[in-house]
Write an enzyme that holds these catalytic residues in place. Structure first.
Site, PDB file in Angstrom:
ATOM      1  N   GLU A  93       0.769  -1.293  -0.013  1.00  0.00           N
ATOM      2  CA  GLU A  93      -0.118  -0.122   0.149  1.00  0.00           C
ATOM      3  C   GLU A  93       0.875   1.187  -0.041  1.00  0.00           C
ATOM      4  O   GLU A  93       1.903   1.210   0.553  1.00  0.00           O
ATOM      5  CB  GLU A  93      -0.647   0.041   1.313  1.00  0.00           C
ATOM      6  CG  GLU A  93      -1.600  -1.156   1.544  1.00  0.00           C
ATOM      7  CD  GLU A  93      -2.549  -1.338   2.725  1.00  0.00           C
ATOM      8  OE1 GLU A  93      -3.404  -2.080   2.825  1.00  0.00           O
ATOM      9  OE2 GLU A  93      -2.418  -0.308   3.528  1.00  0.00           O
ATOM     10  N   CYS A 106       3.156   7.991   1.925  1.00  0.00           N
ATOM     11  CA  CYS A 106       3.567   7.133   3.067  1.00  0.00           C
ATOM     12  C   CYS A 106       3.740   5.672   2.217  1.00  0.00           C
ATOM     13  O   CYS A 106       2.788   5.326   1.587  1.00  0.00           O
ATOM     14  CB  CYS A 106       2.258   6.979   3.863  1.00  0.00           C
ATOM     15  SG  CYS A 106       2.537   5.746   5.180  1.00  0.00           S
ATOM     16  N   GLU A 164       8.828  -2.862   8.191  1.00  0.00           N
ATOM     17  CA  GLU A 164       9.669  -2.422   9.148  1.00  0.00           C
ATOM     18  C   GLU A 164      10.779  -2.260   8.307  1.00  0.00           C
ATOM     19  O   GLU A 164      11.641  -2.792   8.020  1.00  0.00           O
ATOM     20  CB  GLU A 164      10.054  -3.489  10.391  1.00  0.00           C
ATOM     21  CG  GLU A 164      11.371  -3.060  11.085  1.00  0.00           C
ATOM     22  CD  GLU A 164      11.259  -1.485  11.679  1.00  0.00           C
ATOM     23  OE1 GLU A 164      10.134  -1.243  12.192  1.00  0.00           O
ATOM     24  OE2 GLU A 164      12.150  -0.933  11.663  1.00  0.00           O
ATOM     25  N   LEU A 219       7.566   4.035  19.849  1.00  0.00           N
ATOM     26  CA  LEU A 219       7.680   3.801  21.424  1.00  0.00           C
ATOM     27  C   LEU A 219       6.225   3.204  21.801  1.00  0.00           C
ATOM     28  O   LEU A 219       6.262   2.080  22.374  1.00  0.00           O
ATOM     29  CB  LEU A 219       8.116   4.851  22.057  1.00  0.00           C
ATOM     30  CG  LEU A 219       8.694   4.938  23.512  1.00  0.00           C
ATOM     31  CD1 LEU A 219      10.065   3.730  23.242  1.00  0.00           C
ATOM     32  CD2 LEU A 219       9.253   5.894  24.104  1.00  0.00           C
ATOM     33  N   ASN A 294      -5.763   4.206  15.368  1.00  0.00           N
ATOM     34  CA  ASN A 294      -6.702   3.797  14.172  1.00  0.00           C
ATOM     35  C   ASN A 294      -7.244   2.406  14.478  1.00  0.00           C
ATOM     36  O   ASN A 294      -6.444   1.557  14.444  1.00  0.00           O
ATOM     37  CB  ASN A 294      -5.938   3.960  13.050  1.00  0.00           C
ATOM     38  CG  ASN A 294      -6.570   4.387  11.769  1.00  0.00           C
ATOM     39  OD1 ASN A 294      -7.764   4.193  11.735  1.00  0.00           O
ATOM     40  ND2 ASN A 294      -5.703   4.686  10.585  1.00  0.00           N
TER      41      ASN A 294
HETATM   42  N1  SAH Z   1       7.349  -0.613  10.972  1.00  0.00           N
HETATM   43  C1  SAH Z   1       7.741   1.042  11.486  1.00  0.00           C
HETATM   44  C2  SAH Z   1       7.119   1.964  10.149  1.00  0.00           C
HETATM   45  C3  SAH Z   1       5.493   1.215   9.866  1.00  0.00           C
HETATM   46  S1  SAH Z   1       4.239   1.717  10.811  1.00  0.00           S
HETATM   47  C4  SAH Z   1       7.303   1.311  12.825  1.00  0.00           C
HETATM   48  O1  SAH Z   1       6.579   0.549  13.305  1.00  0.00           O
HETATM   49  O2  SAH Z   1       7.412   2.410  13.040  1.00  0.00           O
HETATM   50  C5  SAH Z   1       4.188   3.358  11.051  1.00  0.00           C
HETATM   51  C6  SAH Z   1       3.429   4.042  12.154  1.00  0.00           C
HETATM   52  O3  SAH Z   1       2.217   3.645  12.388  1.00  0.00           O
HETATM   53  C7  SAH Z   1       4.126   3.462  13.365  1.00  0.00           C
HETATM   54  O4  SAH Z   1       4.230   4.532  14.519  1.00  0.00           O
HETATM   55  C8  SAH Z   1       3.220   2.516  13.975  1.00  0.00           C
HETATM   56  O5  SAH Z   1       3.062   2.097  15.308  1.00  0.00           O
HETATM   57  C9  SAH Z   1       1.835   3.160  13.544  1.00  0.00           C
HETATM   58  N2  SAH Z   1       0.596   2.399  13.763  1.00  0.00           N
HETATM   59  C10 SAH Z   1       0.629   1.294  13.126  1.00  0.00           C
HETATM   60  N3  SAH Z   1      -0.865   0.838  13.361  1.00  0.00           N
HETATM   61  C11 SAH Z   1      -1.442   1.783  13.785  1.00  0.00           C
HETATM   62  C12 SAH Z   1      -2.805   1.909  14.193  1.00  0.00           C
HETATM   63  N4  SAH Z   1      -3.814   0.792  14.048  1.00  0.00           N
HETATM   64  N5  SAH Z   1      -3.254   3.067  14.690  1.00  0.00           N
HETATM   65  C13 SAH Z   1      -2.148   4.071  14.891  1.00  0.00           C
HETATM   66  N6  SAH Z   1      -0.719   4.141  14.544  1.00  0.00           N
HETATM   67  C14 SAH Z   1      -0.485   2.771  14.042  1.00  0.00           C
HETATM   68 FE1  SF4 Z   2       5.552  -3.725  11.638  1.00  0.00          FE
HETATM   69 FE2  SF4 Z   2       4.892  -3.000  14.199  1.00  0.00          FE
HETATM   70 FE3  SF4 Z   2       5.496  -1.442  12.437  1.00  0.00          FE
HETATM   71 FE4  SF4 Z   2       3.270  -2.568  12.150  1.00  0.00          FE
HETATM   72  S1  SF4 Z   2       3.754  -1.196  13.580  1.00  0.00           S
HETATM   73  S2  SF4 Z   2       4.670  -2.150  10.351  1.00  0.00           S
HETATM   74  S3  SF4 Z   2       3.866  -4.476  12.917  1.00  0.00           S
HETATM   75  S4  SF4 Z   2       6.980  -2.709  13.121  1.00  0.00           S
END
Ligand code: SAH
Ligand code: SF4
Length: 349
Positions: A93, A106, A164, A219, A294
Site C-alpha cells: 500500500e 506514505c 519495518e 515507542l 486507528n
Molecule cells: N514499522 C515501522 C513503520 C511502519 S508503521 C514502525 O513501526 O515504526 C508506521 C507507524 O504507524 C508506526 O508508528 C506504527 O506504530 C503506527 N501504527 C500502526 N498501526 C497503527 C494503528 N492502528 N493506529 C495508529 N498508529 C498505528
Molecule cells: Fe510492523 Fe509494528 Fe510497524 Fe506494524 S507497527 S509495520 S507490525 S513494526
C-alpha cells in the site's frame, strides 16, 4: 519473468546494461533522466532514444513492477490510497496525503511485517517478504507521475506504510539514496522520514552512517510491562536498550529524534504512562507525535478521547517534552498501515 527491473539498477549498473546492449555510455544518462526526472511509465515513452534501443530495452528489462489492485479517496478528497499487486501476488500500500502545499507519500518497505505489533493491521497479517529497491522507488514514481499532470510534485516521504524499514535495511536505504540522487529524483534527504519499531542494532548502524534522513521511533509505551503487550519485539530489545540507542543516535548525529505514540484508550494513555514517558525523554533532543489509535479488525483497542489526549499531552509538557497531536488522515479509507490490503484480500470491514 526474470527480466531485471530498471528501478533496481544503480547508475553504474544501468551504464553496464547499455554497454552490454552495444550502446554508447551517454545513453545511460538519458535513460536515468527519463526514469527519475520525467517519470515515464514505460520505455516506449523515452522519446529521444532511437526506436531500436527502445525495443532492445523493452526486451531486456521491465519498468513498473506492479499494477493497481484498488484505489480509494478519502471523503475530503485530500488523501488517496493505492493498493498495488506485485507479480508474485503480494500486495503493498501507498498513501498520498495533501496538506497545504505538502504532498506527502506514505510508502511500504515490505509485504507484511514480521514484528507483530498487536494494534497494527500489517503486523496482524504477518511477514511475506522484503521489497526490492525498485519496488520501493516505483511507489514514489507512480505518484510523482500522477502529480506531475497537475504541475505538483512529491514534497515529503514517510516510510510508514507496510513493513519495518530497518528490517529491510539495505534495500530501504539504497532506495533513499536513489530518491535523493541530485542527478535523478533529487528529493532533499531531510524530506524522507524513516520510522522504526526500535530495532536497536539497526538504529546504531543508522547513527554510525550519519544519515541526513530523519528518524522516528515507534515507542507507544514507557514501561516494559506495557510495551511487551503491544510490541512483541520489545522482549528482544526492551525500552532501556531502545533509549540507549536513541541517545547514541542523538549524540552521534546531533539530530532531533521523533517518537511515535498511538494513543489507545485506557491502555497507554494513562497519566502514569505520560509521567513514565516524561521521565524517559526528559533532556533528550526529541519530539513526540501523539496519534489516536486507528482501530483495526484484529485488535479491540479504541482511540483515546480528546480529553485524555489533552491530559496526556499536558503531563508530558510538565517534563519539558514537546509533542504534537496528529490527525488521523484518511481514516475513512483505511489509510492506516495495512488496512486496505486487509479489506480487499480477506473481505474484512
Ligand atoms: N514499522 C515501522 C513503520 C511502519 S508503521 C514502525 O513501526 O515504526 C508506521 C507507524 O504507524 C508506526 O508508528 C506504527 O506504530 C503506527 N501504527 C500502526 N498501526 C497503527 C494503528 N492502528 N493506529 C495508529 N498508529 C498505528
Ligand atoms: Fe510492523 Fe509494528 Fe510497524 Fe506494524 S507497527 S509495520 S507490525 S513494526
Amino acid at each position: 519473468m526474470n527480466k531485471p527491473n530498471l528501478y533496481n539498477l544503480t547508475f553504474n549498473q544501468l551504464t553496464q546494461l547499455l554497454t552490454d546492449l552495444d550502446e554508447p555510455k551517454f545513453r545511460a544518462r538519458q535513460v536515468w533522466e527519463w526514469l527519475y526526472q520525467k517519470y515515464v511509465p514505460d520505455v516506449a515513452a523515452m522519446a529521444n532514444l532511437p526506436k531500436g534501443l527502445r525495443e532492445k530495452l523493452d526486451t531486456a528489462v521491465t519498468l513498473t513492477p506492479f499494477h493497481i489492485a484498488s484505489e480509494q479517496f478519502s471523503n475530503d478528497g485530500l488523501t488517496k490510497k493505492v493498493l498495488f499487486q506485485l507479480p508474485d501476488g503480494q500486495y503493498i500500500e501507498t498513501v498520498l496525503m495533501r496538506y497545504d502545499k505538502r504532498r506527502t507519500l506514505c510508502i511500504s518497505t515490505q509485504a507484511g511485517c514480521a514484528m507483530g505489533c498487536v494494534f497494527c493491521a500489517t503486523g496482524q497479517m504477518g511477514f511475506f517478504r522484503h521489497l526490492s529497491v525498485g519496488e520501493i522507488v516505483a511507489q514514489v514514481l507512480h505518484f510523482a507521475r500522477e502529480l506531475a499532470q497537475t504541475g505538483e510534485h512529491v514534497t515529503n516521504i514517510v516510510m510508514m506504510g507496510m513493513g519495518e524499514p530497518l528490517h529491510n535495511y539495505e534495500n530501504t536505504l539504497t532506495a533513499v539514496d536513489r530518491l535523493t540522487d541530485p542527478t535523478g529524483f533529487n528529493l532533499g534527504a531531510r524530506k524522507i522520514t524513516i520510522s522504526t519499531v526500535g530495532l536497536v542494532p539497526a538504529i546504531r548502524r543508522y547513527a554510525d552512517e550519519q544519515r541526513q534522513t530523519p528518524l522516528a521511533v515507534s515507542l507507544h509505551a514507557a514501561t516494559d510491562e506495557e510495551r511487551d503487550k503491544l510490541i512483541p519485539v520489545n522482549r528482544r530489545w526492551p525500552i532501556t536498550a531502545v533509549l540507549d540507542a536513541c541517545r547514541y543516535y542523538v549524540e552521534k548525529t546531533g539530530r532531533r529524534l521523533t517518537f511515535e505514540w498511538a494513543l489507545i484508550a485506557h491502555e497507554n494513555d494513562t497519566i502514569e504512562q505520560a509521567q513514565a514517558l516524561g521521565k524517559l525523554l526528559h533532556g533528550l533532543l526529541c519530539h513526540v507525535n501523539l496519534i489516536p489509535l486507528n482501530p483495526t479488525a484484529g485488535y479491540g483497542g479504541q482511540p483515546s478521547s480528546r480529553e485524555r489526549v489533552a491530559a496526556f499531552q499536558a503531563e508530558l509538557a510538565r517534563y519539558g517534552v514537546s509533542s504534537t497531536v496528529r490527525v488521523r488522515r484518511g481514516i475513512d479509507i483505511q489509510a492506516g498501515c495495512g488496512q486496505l490490503r486487509d479489506r480487499v484480500v480477506s473481505g474484512k470491514q
